[in-house]
Design an enzyme around this catalytic site. Sequence first.
Site, PDB file in Angstrom:
ATOM      1  N   LYS A 133     -21.861  46.875 -53.672  1.00  0.00           N
ATOM      2  CA  LYS A 133     -21.238  47.429 -51.978  1.00  0.00           C
ATOM      3  C   LYS A 133     -22.347  46.085 -51.216  1.00  0.00           C
ATOM      4  O   LYS A 133     -23.063  45.480 -51.653  1.00  0.00           O
ATOM      5  CB  LYS A 133     -22.811  48.546 -52.019  1.00  0.00           C
ATOM      6  CG  LYS A 133     -22.385  48.671 -50.224  1.00  0.00           C
ATOM      7  CD  LYS A 133     -23.240  49.555 -49.763  1.00  0.00           C
ATOM      8  CE  LYS A 133     -24.520  48.988 -49.480  1.00  0.00           C
ATOM      9  NZ  LYS A 133     -23.529  47.979 -47.959  1.00  0.00           N
ATOM     10  N   GLY A 186     -31.553  40.882 -50.645  1.00  0.00           N
ATOM     11  CA  GLY A 186     -32.418  41.248 -49.492  1.00  0.00           C
ATOM     12  C   GLY A 186     -33.575  41.173 -48.283  1.00  0.00           C
ATOM     13  O   GLY A 186     -34.422  40.892 -48.613  1.00  0.00           O
ATOM     14  N   SER A 187     -33.666  41.728 -48.054  1.00  0.00           N
ATOM     15  CA  SER A 187     -34.537  42.295 -47.212  1.00  0.00           C
ATOM     16  C   SER A 187     -35.940  42.693 -48.037  1.00  0.00           C
ATOM     17  O   SER A 187     -35.266  44.126 -48.822  1.00  0.00           O
ATOM     18  CB  SER A 187     -34.795  42.361 -45.632  1.00  0.00           C
ATOM     19  OG  SER A 187     -34.436  44.515 -46.160  1.00  0.00           O
ATOM     20  N   GLY A 191     -35.688  46.563 -50.313  1.00  0.00           N
ATOM     21  CA  GLY A 191     -36.498  46.971 -51.523  1.00  0.00           C
ATOM     22  C   GLY A 191     -36.875  48.149 -51.543  1.00  0.00           C
ATOM     23  O   GLY A 191     -36.593  48.871 -52.814  1.00  0.00           O
ATOM     24  N   GLU A 209     -34.174  40.731 -55.106  1.00  0.00           N
ATOM     25  CA  GLU A 209     -34.684  39.214 -54.930  1.00  0.00           C
ATOM     26  C   GLU A 209     -34.492  38.896 -53.367  1.00  0.00           C
ATOM     27  O   GLU A 209     -34.058  39.518 -52.694  1.00  0.00           O
ATOM     28  CB  GLU A 209     -33.328  38.611 -55.416  1.00  0.00           C
ATOM     29  CG  GLU A 209     -34.459  36.607 -55.099  1.00  0.00           C
ATOM     30  CD  GLU A 209     -33.256  36.611 -54.032  1.00  0.00           C
ATOM     31  OE1 GLU A 209     -34.559  36.523 -52.905  1.00  0.00           O
ATOM     32  OE2 GLU A 209     -32.396  36.338 -53.569  1.00  0.00           O
ATOM     33  N   CYS A 244     -32.389  32.218 -48.484  1.00  0.00           N
ATOM     34  CA  CYS A 244     -33.391  33.648 -48.628  1.00  0.00           C
ATOM     35  C   CYS A 244     -34.665  31.837 -48.878  1.00  0.00           C
ATOM     36  O   CYS A 244     -35.422  32.134 -49.099  1.00  0.00           O
ATOM     37  CB  CYS A 244     -32.959  34.028 -49.823  1.00  0.00           C
ATOM     38  SG  CYS A 244     -32.414  33.129 -51.265  1.00  0.00           S
ATOM     39  N   GLU A 343     -41.235  36.419 -42.440  1.00  0.00           N
ATOM     40  CA  GLU A 343     -39.685  35.164 -42.380  1.00  0.00           C
ATOM     41  C   GLU A 343     -38.535  35.927 -41.303  1.00  0.00           C
ATOM     42  O   GLU A 343     -37.626  36.877 -40.950  1.00  0.00           O
ATOM     43  CB  GLU A 343     -38.479  36.271 -43.971  1.00  0.00           C
ATOM     44  CG  GLU A 343     -37.253  35.955 -43.647  1.00  0.00           C
ATOM     45  CD  GLU A 343     -36.591  35.791 -45.437  1.00  0.00           C
ATOM     46  OE1 GLU A 343     -36.375  35.083 -46.212  1.00  0.00           O
ATOM     47  OE2 GLU A 343     -36.689  37.080 -45.387  1.00  0.00           O
TER      48      GLU A 343
END
Length: 439
Positions: A133, A186-187, A191, A209, A244, A343
């Site tokens: 996806k 992603g974030s 996650g 990750e 990232c 972040e």
Amino acid sequence: MDRAVAAARRAFEDGRWRDMPPAGRKKVLHKIADLIEQYAVELTVLGVRDNGTEFNMALKAEAGSAAGTFRYYAEALDKIYGEVAPTAPDVLGLVHHAPVGVVGAIVPWNFPLMIGAWKLAPALAMGNSVVLKPAETASLSLLKLAGICAEAGLPDGVLNVVTGQGAVAGEALALSYDVDALVFTGSGGVGRRLLEYSARSNLKRVYLELGGKSPNIVFADAPDLAKAAKVSAMGIFRNSGQVCVAGSRLLVERAVHDEFVALMAAEAEKLKVGDPLDLETQIGAVNSIPQLEGNLGFVEKALAEGAEAVTGGGRILQETGGYYMAPTILTGVERGHNVFQNEVFGPVLSVTAFDSDDEAVGLANATDYGLSAGVWTSNLSRAHRMVHGIRAGIVHVNTYGGSDNTVPLGGVKQSGNGHDKSLHAIEKYVDLKTAWIQL
């Protein structure tokens, strides 16, 4: 999504890919790499239209990297051997590497083709089926990749690319009882939800990750301050900071603080920000208006907390359309400030001074993240101490950014678990199966 997962399950169970001899799978993966290189410009333009990455960087980091990744795992797949255990003479103990089954992969918008290849290539190499996806705002290059895989001879059903909203398609993928492993970049917020979905469904393994707030530490004895500034500027500002591993926290020894900040500001101010399809552009667009507004909000909060904007800090309007932000450097940032801890995922660099090695390590480790770091010093002993003391998945010394498929990429703390790239990535996509044979 349910139909795609069912197709992947059928493809796995009937063995059309799983049971293909390694030489056959290798041939297909090499063909995929060949076609990625053939369609490299088209793939790059599709990606740039989606996410705004500057073309020259995207050509290398997206299509170039993806082709290299497929080649790496094509060459690796027939060199992964099982084991013969040191058992009693009347027993034969074998350890097989079996594919996990159906892998669900959810990838972000900043480097969809590169990160997609990091997931797809090792998963396919080991004989799994995959449902991928893409992010809502960056799916074009991955849809093209699906066509490339079919053209290369990947059997139907082995790879399925499904677009859609994360809260709908992503949730369905993560809750599916027919998905055996889930990989995600992603974030942290997403996650956490994926871990919850695993617990609510079939306890599928989940590899994450996540974000980073990576420190880039410059000591007074750095071998070349001008070079360090040039490399460090690109380490945070390339792709508008939407990386990232971006070196978003600059920690500078106080003795060279003012000099180095001036060098960084000079580098930032000469970078050309603009249309990512202009070949002279060095810094492309911010992905979306919500992302731009979030970036500007971080700057506003930092200034309210006492930081000073040395350069940048605002939006750049372009006639070509899109959302652009000036490379921004904030000094006087303290460890308790919002921009130090969280972040941004934008072209915003925070600067903090330090006086000792121990203080540098303490500042480097003073966030919830642990993805990447950089150290600039001429002292080899200090470099080794920094690598040992900094909690991060990768520590660059006298450079920032850059690696290849021979080394893993992964984080510690709230930057995630598991690794992309290298032979270690294969561990996510295999089960260890013991055969205990009485002779």
